[in-house]
Motif scaffolding. Structure first.
Motif, PDB file in Angstrom:
ATOM      1  N   ASN A   1       0.848  -1.181   0.000  1.00 35.19           N
ATOM      2  CA  ASN A   1       0.000   0.000   0.000  1.00 35.19           C
ATOM      3  C   ASN A   1       0.888   1.236   0.000  1.00 35.19           C
ATOM      4  N   THR A   2       0.270   2.394  -0.203  1.00 33.70           N
ATOM      5  CA  THR A   2       0.990   3.662  -0.255  1.00 33.70           C
ATOM      6  C   THR A   2       0.346   4.635   0.716  1.00 33.70           C
ATOM      7  N   GLU A   3       1.181   5.407   1.401  1.00 25.25           N
ATOM      8  CA  GLU A   3       0.651   6.483   2.223  1.00 25.25           C
ATOM      9  C   GLU A   3       1.456   7.751   1.989  1.00 25.25           C
ATOM     10  N   PHE A   4       0.779   8.884   2.090  1.00 24.71           N
ATOM     11  CA  PHE A   4       1.412  10.185   1.970  1.00 24.71           C
ATOM     12  C   PHE A   4       1.424  10.838   3.347  1.00 24.71           C
ATOM     13  N   ILE A   5       2.595  11.205   3.801  1.00 23.60           N
ATOM     14  CA  ILE A   5       2.751  11.777   5.129  1.00 23.60           C
ATOM     15  C   ILE A   5       3.105  13.253   4.997  1.00 23.60           C
ATOM     16  N   PRO A   6       2.366  14.149   5.634  1.00 22.80           N
ATOM     17  CA  PRO A   6       2.714  15.573   5.575  1.00 22.80           C
ATOM     18  C   PRO A   6       4.028  15.828   6.323  1.00 22.80           C
ATOM     19  N   VAL A   7       4.827  16.722   5.780  1.00 24.87           N
ATOM     20  CA  VAL A   7       6.073  17.130   6.429  1.00 24.87           C
ATOM     21  C   VAL A   7       6.064  18.654   6.512  1.00 24.87           C
ATOM     22  N   THR A   8       7.028  19.194   7.220  1.00 28.04           N
ATOM     23  CA  THR A   8       7.163  20.650   7.308  1.00 28.04           C
ATOM     24  C   THR A   8       8.393  21.072   6.525  1.00 28.04           C
ATOM     25  N   ALA A   9       8.194  21.899   5.510  1.00 30.98           N
ATOM     26  CA  ALA A   9       9.295  22.390   4.675  1.00 30.98           C
ATOM     27  C   ALA A   9       9.298  23.914   4.735  1.00 30.98           C
ATOM     28  N   TYR A  10      10.457  24.481   5.041  1.00 28.63           N
ATOM     29  CA  TYR A  10      10.526  25.942   5.169  1.00 28.63           C
ATOM     30  C   TYR A  10      11.862  26.464   4.644  1.00 28.63           C
ATOM     31  N   ASN A  11      11.879  27.753   4.338  1.00 27.74           N
ATOM     32  CA  ASN A  11      13.048  28.398   3.739  1.00 27.74           C
ATOM     33  C   ASN A  11      14.083  28.801   4.777  1.00 27.74           C
ATOM     34  N   LYS A  12      15.332  28.781   4.343  1.00 30.44           N
ATOM     35  CA  LYS A  12      16.427  29.265   5.164  1.00 30.44           C
ATOM     36  C   LYS A  12      17.290  30.173   4.285  1.00 30.44           C
ATOM     37  N   LYS A  13      17.276  31.468   4.586  1.00 28.46           N
ATOM     38  CA  LYS A  13      18.111  32.419   3.852  1.00 28.46           C
ATOM     39  C   LYS A  13      19.574  32.196   4.224  1.00 28.46           C
ATOM     40  N   LEU A  14      20.436  32.219   3.234  1.00 25.50           N
ATOM     41  CA  LEU A  14      21.857  31.951   3.465  1.00 25.50           C
ATOM     42  C   LEU A  14      22.682  33.229   3.364  1.00 25.50           C
ATOM     43  N   SER A  15      23.671  33.320   4.210  1.00 30.57           N
ATOM     44  CA  SER A  15      24.609  34.441   4.149  1.00 30.57           C
ATOM     45  C   SER A  15      25.926  34.003   4.774  1.00 30.57           C
ATOM     46  N   ALA A  16      26.985  34.741   4.442  1.00 30.32           N
ATOM     47  CA  ALA A  16      28.324  34.495   4.985  1.00 30.32           C
ATOM     48  C   ALA A  16      28.740  33.038   4.838  1.00 30.32           C
ATOM     49  N   LEU A  17      28.752  32.552   3.605  1.00 23.70           N
ATOM     50  CA  LEU A  17      29.153  31.178   3.304  1.00 23.70           C
ATOM     51  C   LEU A  17      30.638  31.123   2.981  1.00 23.70           C
ATOM     52  N   GLN A  18      31.281  30.052   3.391  1.00 28.98           N
ATOM     53  CA  GLN A  18      32.703  29.892   3.103  1.00 28.98           C
ATOM     54  C   GLN A  18      32.926  29.850   1.592  1.00 28.98           C
ATOM     55  N   VAL A  19      33.831  30.707   1.104  1.00 23.06           N
ATOM     56  CA  VAL A  19      34.051  30.824  -0.341  1.00 23.06           C
ATOM     57  C   VAL A  19      35.492  30.538  -0.742  1.00 23.06           C
ATOM     58  N   ASN A  20      36.323  30.079   0.194  1.00 26.53           N
ATOM     59  CA  ASN A  20      37.661  29.632  -0.181  1.00 26.53           C
ATOM     60  C   ASN A  20      37.708  28.104  -0.145  1.00 26.53           C
ATOM     61  N   ASN A  21      38.760  27.559  -0.744  1.00 31.54           N
ATOM     62  CA  ASN A  21      38.950  26.094  -0.838  1.00 31.54           C
ATOM     63  C   ASN A  21      37.817  25.410  -1.598  1.00 31.54           C
ATOM     64  N   LEU A  22      37.271  26.090  -2.593  1.00 32.24           N
ATOM     65  CA  LEU A  22      36.269  25.484  -3.459  1.00 32.24           C
ATOM     66  C   LEU A  22      36.962  24.704  -4.568  1.00 32.24           C
ATOM     67  N   ALA A  23      36.271  23.699  -5.103  1.00 31.31           N
ATOM     68  CA  ALA A  23      36.869  22.863  -6.143  1.00 31.31           C
ATOM     69  C   ALA A  23      37.021  23.610  -7.457  1.00 31.31           C
ATOM     70  N   SER A  24      36.186  24.605  -7.696  1.00 26.73           N
ATOM     71  CA  SER A  24      36.249  25.425  -8.894  1.00 26.73           C
ATOM     72  C   SER A  24      35.668  26.785  -8.545  1.00 26.73           C
ATOM     73  N   ASN A  25      35.762  27.724  -9.476  1.00 22.77           N
ATOM     74  CA  ASN A  25      35.358  29.091  -9.156  1.00 22.77           C
ATOM     75  C   ASN A  25      34.527  29.700 -10.271  1.00 22.77           C
ATOM     76  N   LEU A  26      33.549  30.510  -9.870  1.00 23.06           N
ATOM     77  CA  LEU A  26      32.688  31.206 -10.810  1.00 23.06           C
ATOM     78  C   LEU A  26      33.252  32.592 -11.106  1.00 23.06           C
ATOM     79  N   LEU A  27      33.055  33.022 -12.349  1.00 20.19           N
ATOM     80  CA  LEU A  27      33.523  34.341 -12.771  1.00 20.19           C
ATOM     81  C   LEU A  27      32.529  34.884 -13.796  1.00 20.19           C
ATOM     82  N   GLY A  28      32.029  36.090 -13.557  1.00 20.37           N
ATOM     83  CA  GLY A  28      31.155  36.709 -14.543  1.00 20.37           C
ATOM     84  C   GLY A  28      29.917  37.328 -13.938  1.00 20.37           C
ATOM     85  N   VAL A  29      28.925  37.551 -14.800  1.00 20.17           N
ATOM     86  CA  VAL A  29      27.665  38.202 -14.433  1.00 20.17           C
ATOM     87  C   VAL A  29      26.521  37.292 -14.858  1.00 20.17           C
TER      88      VAL A  29
END
Length: 565
Positions: free
Chosen positions: A46-74
């Motif tokens: 049988n199948t059942e659907f269970i309600p969960v709670t999903a909510y947003n988390k705004k991100l800031s001040a993330l570690q930006v060194n030691n990344l495997a690759s880097n983004l450049l541009g606009v």
């Protein structure tokens, strides 16, 4: 006949994997076993659907060194707005204590940084042709790029910690400048410019193979081809005065002296007009083909000798981000859930999934919703206590055959316009799930054998691909499935703790490193680094009661249970 299940030491996940390898597509199938199915006298599915709670988390001040690759541009995201990415990096000479010899003169200085690309065939002359893998936004829209000599010293160790504490740098995307945080101060890299070494307002990434010419303009001239790269010639005078003129000096004698003398380069990207549009590309500074090469000659006039001096982009490096968003990102409702979920890469937003309510981590109490779930799947005695067998395993009333989070794209807000390559804009979006408490992948990810170098088709059992389906009313919906079968089995069978699950957007689900969040004040202390180097975003339906049931984010479980006697 009395039927019960004993907690399995080996999950039926292995049976599912074998089935998936035979037939695996974007919208993976739910298994209904012939052995443990409706046709069996003692068991049914049988199948059942269970309600969960999903909510947003705004991100800031993330570690930006030691990344495997880097983004450049606009990059101008159609749902969120514009982000500009810059790079600050140290350089490392191929050799220290170099003597450039008698009368050294620079012939050419070449900067070469590979893009990420895939070989797709051969041209008419038998040379390899390529497709760029990680170009975002308007691929035909140029950006302005300036490269400066930076006077900011990127430390390896944090002076506020012990001798072994590495120095991390964190994003500051709410600023209007290319800046970063080091835990105690804000660094605006525009304030640390010494000299300009390159500037152009017509930079467009090209998929053409990179050409290298040796013995140019001679009978021995040879042209070799390699993967596409950002390749430019730099003015010789700067490098003559800054590097060659220091021949035999202390500045070039060892690593510490060189890093203090030549502190690095600052790559600054800008839009060329007020549309804030352009292209952003992922560059591979870790590649052995990422370098600055100084070609020079030395010796007496009648006996000149050709030489090269190479600088690599090893050492500390970081990304800078500037967000100019049209969409306001905020923290969500962790009690009632949010109606809309925002997943945005770089310094953007993630989602938190609370399956059953957060446990008391001191071990004193289990919330009623988790307790109800466990009592549905575990056998209990007359007093309501869980029953165990002679091997101390829980005796189960139900077995989970398949469990996944069912997530729908918000079709009222997500654009499916075509990009310049003719592909649907969100076609290759992936959602990456991780254990927030331990900052690790989920166990289902570890069990998933479908890993390959093409990230869009890697780990597709645990992290389903973006798929389009048509419902009974003929309405098209975009759906994701995040499998958590083994995650739930661990809770049921092994008393694994019910930690919250994080969801981020990612273009590379193979990359499992984490980026720390500076001075986090809640349960989210890090995010997968794959999301930090993913510029795109998407918008999903959430779990709030206001969302239609057929589009609501929920937990879907297919189970097998014993029939009533």
């Amino acid at each position: 006949m009395k039927n019960t299940f004993t907690a399995l030491k080996i999950s039926i996940f292995s049976l599912f994997v074998l089935t998936s390898l035979v037939a695996c597509d974007k919208d993976f199938s739910i298994i209904e076993s012939d052995v443990l199915g409706e046709g069996n006298a003692n068991f049914l599915t049988n199948t059942e659907f269970i309600p969960v709670t999903a909510y947003n988390k705004k991100l800031s001040a993330l570690q930006v060194n030691n990344l495997a690759s880097n983004l450049l541009g606009v990059f101008k995201d159609p749902e969120y707005g514009t982000t500009t990415a810059g790079i600050v990096t140290q350089l490392t000479p191929s050799v220290y204590g170099v003597d450039f010899g008698v009368n050294p003169t620079i012939d050419k200085v070449t900067l070469h940084i590979p893009y990420f690309s895939t070989a797709i065939g051969l041209d008419d002359e038998g040379n390899t042709t390529y497709q760029l893998d990680s170009v975002y936004g308007n691929a035909n829209k140029p950006i302005k790029l300036s490269i400066y000599r930076s006077n900011y010293f990127l430390r390896d160790f944090n002076p506020l910690g012990d001798a072994s504490t590495s120095q991390n740098y964190y994003s500051n995307a709410s600023s209007t400048t290319n800046s970063a945080l080091n835990g105690s101060t804000t660094i605006n890299f525009d304030d640390h410019i010494l000299e300009t070494i390159f500037s152009a307002s017509t930079i467009i990434p090209s998929s053409a193979a990179s050409e290298t010419i040796t013995d140019e303009d001679t009978e021995d001239e040879i042209i070799t081809y390699s993967e596409p790269a950002f390749k430019v010639e730099l003015e010789s005078e700067f490098w003559q005065n800054t590097i060659v003129a220091k021949s035999g000096g202390s500045e070039l004698s060892n690593e510490n002296n060189f890093k203090n003398y030549f502190r690095g380069l600052y790559f600054k990207a800008e839009a060329v007009d007020d549309t804030n549009d352009g292209s952003m590309f992922l560059v591979n500074l870790e590649s052995t083909n990422a370098y600055i090469t100084i070609a020079y000659t030395n010796g007496e006039d009648d006996a000149r000798v050709e030489n090269t001096y190479t600088l690599k982009f090893t050492g500390n490096k970081l990304n800078t981000f500037i967000n100019d968003f049209e969409t306001t990102l905020t923290d969500g409702d962790n009690v009632n859930g949010d109606s809309t979920i925002h997943l945005k890469g770089m310094e953007g937003s993630m989602a938190v999934i609370d399956l059953f309510g957060t446990e008391d981590l001191d071990g004193n109490e289990i919330p009623d919703n988790l307790d109800t779930f466990l009592k549905t799947y575990r056998k209990t005695d007359e007093s309501g206590n869980f029953v165990k067998d002679e091997d101390d395993n829980y005796v189960l009333k139900r077995l989970i055959n398949e469990a996944h989070l069912e997530i729908y794209e918000d079709d009222t807000q997500v654009s499916n316009t075509l990009d310049d390559n003719g592909d649907e804009y969100h076609k290759y979006d992936r959602i990456y799930a991780y254990d927030i408490k331990n900052n690790t992948t989920l166990i289902d990810y570890l069990y998933d054998p479908t890993e390959n170098n093409a990230a869009v088709s890697s780990k597709i059992i645990s992290l389903g691909q973006r798929g389009v389906l048509t419902d009974d009313d003929g309405e098209e919906k975009v759906k994701y499935k995040i499998r958590i079968t083994e995650h739930l089995n661990n809770i049921i069978q092994n008393d694994s703790t019910n930690y919250n699950i994080g969801l981020v957007i990612s273009n590379n689900v193979n990359y499992t490193n984490n980026s720390e969040i500076l001075n986090s004040t809640d349960e989210v202390t890090a995010v997968p680094s794959a999301s930090v180097i993913t510029p795109r975003g998407t918008i999903l339906y959430g779990s709030h009661e206001s969302v239609d049931d057929d589009k609501k984010l929920k937990l879907n479980i297919l189970f097998t249970e014993t029939k009533e006697d």
